[in-house]
Design an enzyme around this catalytic site. Sequence first.
Site, PDB file in Angstrom:
ATOM      1  N   GLY A   1       0.830  -1.194   0.000  1.00  0.00           N
ATOM      2  CA  GLY A   1       0.000   0.000   0.000  1.00  0.00           C
ATOM      3  C   GLY A   1       0.864   1.243   0.000  1.00  0.00           C
ATOM      4  O   GLY A   1       1.115   1.834   1.057  1.00  0.00           O
ATOM      5  N   TYR A   2       1.327   1.632  -1.169  1.00  0.00           N
ATOM      6  CA  TYR A   2       2.221   2.786  -1.292  1.00  0.00           C
ATOM      7  C   TYR A   2       1.518   3.949  -2.012  1.00  0.00           C
ATOM      8  O   TYR A   2       1.331   5.018  -1.452  1.00  0.00           O
ATOM      9  CB  TYR A   2       3.482   2.418  -2.068  1.00  0.00           C
ATOM     10  CG  TYR A   2       4.458   1.491  -1.363  1.00  0.00           C
ATOM     11  CD1 TYR A   2       4.224   1.010  -0.079  1.00  0.00           C
ATOM     12  CD2 TYR A   2       5.636   1.088  -1.994  1.00  0.00           C
ATOM     13  CE1 TYR A   2       5.118   0.163   0.550  1.00  0.00           C
ATOM     14  CE2 TYR A   2       6.543   0.242  -1.360  1.00  0.00           C
ATOM     15  CZ  TYR A   2       6.274  -0.221  -0.093  1.00  0.00           C
ATOM     16  OH  TYR A   2       7.166  -1.055   0.527  1.00  0.00           O
ATOM     17  N   SER A   3       1.168   3.744  -3.268  1.00  0.00           N
ATOM     18  CA  SER A   3       0.724   4.848  -4.125  1.00  0.00           C
ATOM     19  C   SER A   3      -0.620   5.417  -3.674  1.00  0.00           C
ATOM     20  O   SER A   3      -1.495   4.713  -3.178  1.00  0.00           O
ATOM     21  CB  SER A   3       0.614   4.373  -5.574  1.00  0.00           C
ATOM     22  OG  SER A   3       1.875   4.007  -6.078  1.00  0.00           O
TER      23      SER A   3
ATOM     24  N   GLU B   1      13.245  -5.111  -4.315  1.00  0.00           N
ATOM     25  CA  GLU B   1      12.361  -5.582  -5.374  1.00  0.00           C
ATOM     26  C   GLU B   1      12.917  -5.255  -6.748  1.00  0.00           C
ATOM     27  O   GLU B   1      12.839  -6.067  -7.664  1.00  0.00           O
ATOM     28  CB  GLU B   1      10.963  -4.981  -5.221  1.00  0.00           C
ATOM     29  CG  GLU B   1       9.986  -5.515  -6.256  1.00  0.00           C
ATOM     30  CD  GLU B   1       8.552  -5.106  -6.000  1.00  0.00           C
ATOM     31  OE1 GLU B   1       7.663  -5.705  -6.601  1.00  0.00           O
ATOM     32  OE2 GLU B   1       8.326  -4.185  -5.202  1.00  0.00           O
TER      33      GLU B   1
ATOM     34  N   ASN C   1      10.190   4.287 -14.960  1.00  0.00           N
ATOM     35  CA  ASN C   1      11.538   4.230 -15.526  1.00  0.00           C
ATOM     36  C   ASN C   1      12.191   5.608 -15.590  1.00  0.00           C
ATOM     37  O   ASN C   1      13.424   5.715 -15.560  1.00  0.00           O
ATOM     38  CB  ASN C   1      11.499   3.583 -16.907  1.00  0.00           C
ATOM     39  CG  ASN C   1      11.461   2.067 -16.811  1.00  0.00           C
ATOM     40  OD1 ASN C   1      11.222   1.499 -15.738  1.00  0.00           O
ATOM     41  ND2 ASN C   1      11.698   1.395 -17.916  1.00  0.00           N
ATOM     42  N   GLU C   2      11.379   6.654 -15.674  1.00  0.00           N
ATOM     43  CA  GLU C   2      11.954   8.000 -15.662  1.00  0.00           C
ATOM     44  C   GLU C   2      12.570   8.298 -14.290  1.00  0.00           C
ATOM     45  O   GLU C   2      13.668   8.866 -14.191  1.00  0.00           O
ATOM     46  CB  GLU C   2      10.875   9.031 -16.007  1.00  0.00           C
ATOM     47  CG  GLU C   2      10.471   9.039 -17.474  1.00  0.00           C
ATOM     48  CD  GLU C   2       9.707   7.783 -17.882  1.00  0.00           C
ATOM     49  OE1 GLU C   2       9.887   7.321 -19.026  1.00  0.00           O
ATOM     50  OE2 GLU C   2       8.930   7.256 -17.065  1.00  0.00           O
TER      51      GLU C   2
END
Length: 732
Positions: free
Chosen positions: A468-470, A584, A716-717
């Site tokens: 539960g991060y974003s 990860e 990726n940015e």
Amino acid sequence: MLRDSLRGFLEAHWAGGGGEKRPSPDNISAIWRKLVGQGVAALGSGRDEGGLREILVAMAEIGRAACPAPMWPTALANLALSGSRADAAVDLLEKLHVGTAVAAFSFGARDPDAGAGSIRIDGSCGTGVLRFVEAASATHLLVAVDEFQLALIQLDASGIAIAPTRAIGAWGLCEVKLDSAPLTLLPLEAIDLGDLRLKAQIALLARAHGAARRAFDLAVDYAKERHQFGQPIGKFQAIQHKLANCVIALEGVSLILDHAARLHDTGDGNWRYFADCAAAFGGDALRRVSLETQHIFGAIGYAEDHEASHHFKRVHLDTIALGGAPEARRLLASYLLDRGGAPLPQYDLGPSGNELRAEVRRWLDQNWSGDRKARFDEQPFEKREFDADFARGIGKTGWIGLAWPKRFGGQGRSPLEQVAFMETMEQAEAPRIGASIQANALMIFGTREQQQKYLPEILRGEAMHGMGYSEPQAGSDLAALRTSAVRDGEHWVINGQKIWTTTWWGKYMFLAARTDKNAKPPHAGVSMFIVPMNAPGITVQPSRTMYDGTFANIFYDDVRIPLENIVGEVNGGWKVLTGALAFERGLVGGGIVLKVARAFEQLRRHVMTTEGDRPPPAQDPIVRDKMATLACEIEVGRQLMMRCAELAADGVTPPEYGAISKVYSGELMERFGEAALDILGMRAAVSEQMPGAIDNGRFEQNLRHSLMWVISIGTNEIQRSLIAQRGLGLPR
């Protein structure tokens, strides 16, 4: 040791950037005599004198120094003639090793480049024209006459004219004209000419890599020093991302070159395949790096006296020689598709890794095959992500804790054994298992009570943990999260919203929440919690993803959890969170490239299959080129995975290196998906469970799924910025 020694020596004895615009034969001879004194002239002449790895190291350092010393032809002479019983060969090598002779080399008509010229043999004389020969200071020239012999020509003999050739704006190559020039034929006794040509090509690639790396290093330094708009240009994201792309390319070339040379020096026949992969990938990659380097320098870089201009020329000359990347792709396509074709080589993971791979394969054959596997495969993708019975079955083997320390109930296996397990599971298309990221965080930051409670059920395959991060306003910028955790007596009370949560159906949520809203900087006020997903106040709203999976918006309204559910210290969650993400990323790049490798084998089989009256796609030159390109890119991804495993064996994979693997592999998965559609056409676009779908829609679904891998776990940015700032020391 050899690399450091040569670098120090060349810095002391050769002007960086090539010194003169057109180094004189006398200057080339002088530096070569000094290098001969260091022993490099004997590299490749026997096992005790260094193998292909040492040759590549020497070539890279000579490229880095922009030094035109004749290392390349000398190494080829050693590789071709060592062990020869011919008196002329023995005499030549003795003179080369003490510096009284200097070699030049040409593959003549055996060069894949038709413009390289050829000679005609008439008795003991030769006539013809040879182009692109590094002969500026040479005394002897070796020319491939056919697959079985070389011609040895003394360049001060009659009938020989040597004219310097300017190529890519640089001097150093020559055109050699022979008019009944005397020569001696030498048999190739210990090496195949094709193998010699391949070694020659990757030796040139190593020199190009050294040149590209030196120019890149100069560009990084320049980006830190050059100010525009009131700040160093290295602070601009556009510059950082260019340089991050260069890091990825340079690392990929370095790893696959070294792997090919290691295999060669240990007698593994797969060295040829990996050498072709190196040439196919490196030819294009190093030229891109060279171009990007010039972009960083701007107008300064295309001044003729700037060191970077010498490296630009060297990179281009060395990567197009001997047929360049197109010839390497042609050979790769033949290996993969002709005469029944060959699969991607299996990596040697050491005795323990190889044994585990076989053991896991046997278990899968017994427990994940036949009707059970067929029934699973018939389900839609969203039902194939996880299988509770399978997870519990794997749990009985102990493999979920494969890499866990034994004190936590794990097996304490090596990273290479972990790669063996991941690879075999991926090849079998087995569903997800375990909660490795959360388990790792608990082992590092959890209390003894937390470890005793949560780790055993993860190990048994009985519990999955989501992340539960974003949040709506905190995706890549996790420090901006607003979900709060407030202490109320013996509980934490959680309020907020999490989005894009994939393992929403798990037993627990590994949740980041703010415990100090006034903390400066913001990430200093974040803590980590384990939240049971059956706790009152949790509302889950699943949504379908564009790749046919699911994620969820999850609302936490006055959710009460015990105080002991905090992981790590209060306000110390950022360390837990970023540590888990770094762990990860180190794994995920390898996992992605293994998915692509499995899908490639499926694609390869389809490409080789004939349908109706049409020839198989494998006969189409465009398809062959695409397949070869994909193969070499997959091998670079696998090399990055193996490097992450090596680093993990020595401690922890640095975050920036995990980011390199994640960026490369995620974008490779995208490229693979697009290429598969191009190759197989509309039938590959038919989705799962539709009539006529190829492999139940695997190819098009993989393409849609690939988008997740370039966005999740930090886009990726963001990863490119991490590579530039943490890996290259550029400013935030």
